[in-house]
Design a protein around this motif. Structure first.
Motif, mmCIF file in Angstrom:
data_model
loop_
_atom_site.group_PDB
_atom_site.id
_atom_site.type_symbol
_atom_site.label_atom_id
_atom_site.label_comp_id
_atom_site.label_asym_id
_atom_site.label_seq_id
_atom_site.Cartn_x
_atom_site.Cartn_y
_atom_site.Cartn_z
ATOM 1 N N LEU A 193 0.999 -1.016 0.131
ATOM 2 C CA LEU A 193 -0.033 0.018 0.017
ATOM 3 C C LEU A 193 0.881 1.122 0.091
ATOM 4 N N PHE A 194 1.965 1.265 0.897
ATOM 5 C CA PHE A 194 2.775 2.437 1.249
ATOM 6 C C PHE A 194 3.910 2.469 0.051
ATOM 7 N N GLY A 195 4.416 1.521 -0.400
ATOM 8 C CA GLY A 195 5.571 1.334 -1.226
ATOM 9 C C GLY A 195 5.387 1.166 -2.596
ATOM 10 N N SER A 196 4.134 1.535 -3.296
ATOM 11 C CA SER A 196 3.963 1.060 -4.676
ATOM 12 C C SER A 196 4.625 2.080 -5.714
ATOM 13 N N ASN A 197 5.019 1.666 -6.777
ATOM 14 C CA ASN A 197 5.661 2.540 -7.605
ATOM 15 C C ASN A 197 4.800 2.392 -9.128
ATOM 16 N N PRO A 198 4.497 3.739 -9.508
ATOM 17 C CA PRO A 198 4.476 4.702 -8.660
ATOM 18 C C PRO A 198 3.426 4.875 -7.509
ATOM 19 N N PRO A 199 3.755 5.768 -6.590
ATOM 20 C CA PRO A 199 2.954 6.065 -5.451
ATOM 21 C C PRO A 199 1.548 6.306 -5.564
ATOM 22 N N LYS A 214 1.098 14.259 6.026
ATOM 23 C CA LYS A 214 2.479 14.198 6.483
ATOM 24 C C LYS A 214 2.741 12.782 6.682
ATOM 25 N N MET A 215 1.685 12.348 7.614
ATOM 26 C CA MET A 215 2.075 10.790 8.012
ATOM 27 C C MET A 215 2.065 9.987 6.744
ATOM 28 N N VAL A 216 1.248 10.066 5.734
ATOM 29 C CA VAL A 216 1.082 9.359 4.684
ATOM 30 C C VAL A 216 2.598 9.378 3.891
ATOM 31 N N ALA A 217 3.036 10.792 3.763
ATOM 32 C CA ALA A 217 4.368 10.987 3.194
ATOM 33 C C ALA A 217 5.535 10.295 4.001
ATOM 34 N N THR A 218 5.418 10.179 5.286
ATOM 35 C CA THR A 218 6.406 9.693 5.997
ATOM 36 C C THR A 218 6.276 7.895 5.715
ATOM 37 N N LEU A 219 5.381 7.436 5.692
ATOM 38 C CA LEU A 219 4.886 5.985 5.653
ATOM 39 C C LEU A 219 5.557 5.734 4.102
ATOM 40 N N GLN A 220 5.139 6.565 3.216
ATOM 41 C CA GLN A 220 5.595 5.979 1.708
ATOM 42 C C GLN A 220 7.039 6.378 1.574
ATOM 43 N N GLY A 221 7.585 7.051 2.414
ATOM 44 C CA GLY A 221 9.184 7.176 2.431
ATOM 45 C C GLY A 221 9.752 6.045 3.180
ATOM 46 N N LEU A 222 9.179 5.487 4.123
ATOM 47 C CA LEU A 222 9.724 4.165 4.944
ATOM 48 C C LEU A 222 9.525 3.111 3.993
ATOM 49 N N PHE A 223 8.586 2.951 3.367
ATOM 50 C CA PHE A 223 8.344 1.687 2.571
ATOM 51 C C PHE A 223 8.923 1.639 1.103
ATOM 52 N N SER A 224 9.199 3.061 0.749
ATOM 53 C CA SER A 224 9.813 2.996 -0.770
ATOM 54 C C SER A 224 11.302 2.661 -0.862
#
Ligand SMILES: *[C@@H]1O[C@H](CO)[C@@H](O)[C@H](O)[C@H]1NC(C)=O
Ligand SMILES: *[C@@H]1O[C@H](CO)[C@@H](O)[C@H](O)[C@H]1NC(C)=O
Ligand SMILES: *[C@@H]1O[C@H](CO)[C@@H](O)[C@H](O)[C@H]1NC(C)=O
Length: 224
Positions: A193-199, A214-224
């Motif tokens: 969910l949070f690491g898909s490419n493209p997001p 902001k939290m979504v961006a943080t999680l996307q950063g952690l999982f990508s």
């Protein structure tokens, strides 16, 4: 009379469909060793079959489950899986397996196997394992089914349901698991969910999980 006929037809259709889904489809031949070359090959179930006359014992053999496999970064666990892509003789046979190793507090994070039920046996250590299933009385609610497993304990994860394994002991842990598919598939919930490419567009994740962007961006950063 027409009513009776309809009832009989419905019963027969019901029986056939319950037989059809109650066991694995039978292979069309004794074996079908997955082959890369297309010459003199038959195309079955996603792979070419090797010419059966050329089959050898090694097509059905794999060494290497005596050691742990690929580490999952940051999670303290590792996976050594034996599916049709690694053991070509599994092709069309509807079965595969995995060895998983855990450092103390190591985790295999919530994931699903879309095409297989998983049957786990603990060889060493103590694990907290479980799966989630929709509450049949309210599809927006979920039930959890968890156990603490020790050496020799067996647990079954029904096909497609989200599950995890967590080492709650102070020692390493090892499990083996069987799948009723030659290629069970793997969907890791967080990274899916949070690491898909493209997001995914952040509106979707923000609303779905009731998180600020902001939290979504943080999680996307952690999982990508
Ligand atoms: C098929 O080809 C791939 C890529 O070249 C290779 O990694 C794999 O081992 C081959 N599989 C078989 C069954 O020969
Ligand atoms: C595991 O098995 C492989 C293949 O049989 C062998 O080469 C290797 O030495 C073994 N490793 C250990 C740690 O037992
Ligand atoms: C636990 O596993 C790690 C990684 O495989 C290994 O280095 C370590 O020796 C193991 N510890 C014990 C007590 O077996």
């Amino acid at each position: 009379m027409a009513f009776h006929l309809l009832t009989i037809i419905l019963v027969i259709v019901g029986l056939l469909s319950s037989f059809g889904s109650s066991f694995d489809p039978s292979p069309f031949q004794d074996f079908c060793i997955a082959a890369n070359e297309s010459k003199a090959a038959v195309f079955v179930n996603g792979k070419f079959c090797k010419d059966p006359k050329l089959a050898t014992a090694d097509d059905f053999f794999l060494a290497g489950l005596n050691v742990s496999g690929n580490p999952l970064p940051g999670l303290g666990s590792s996976v050594n899986s034996v599916d049709v892509n690694r053991l070509a003789g599994l092709n069309t046979l509807g079965i595969s397996m995995v060895r998983a190793d855990f450092a103390p507090y190591g985790l295999i994070p919530p994931h699903t196997h879309p095409r297989a039920t998983e049957l786990i046996v603990v060889i060493e250590g103590t694990l907290y394992v479980g799966f989630l299933a929709p509450d049949t009385t309210n599809p927006m609610k979920t039930r959890s089914f968890t156990k603490i497993l020790s050496k020799g304990d067996v647990f079954v994860i029904p096909q497609g349901l989200i599950h995890f394994q967590y080492n709650v002991g102070h020692t390493n842990a090892t499990v083996f698991a069987a799948f009723n598919s030659q290629n069970s598939g793997l969907i890791v919930v967080g990274s899916e969910l949070f690491g898909s490419n493209p997001p995914l567009v952040d509106d979707v994740l923000s609303k779905a999980f009731q998180l600020d962007k902001k939290m979504v961006a943080t999680l996307q950063g952690l999982f990508s």
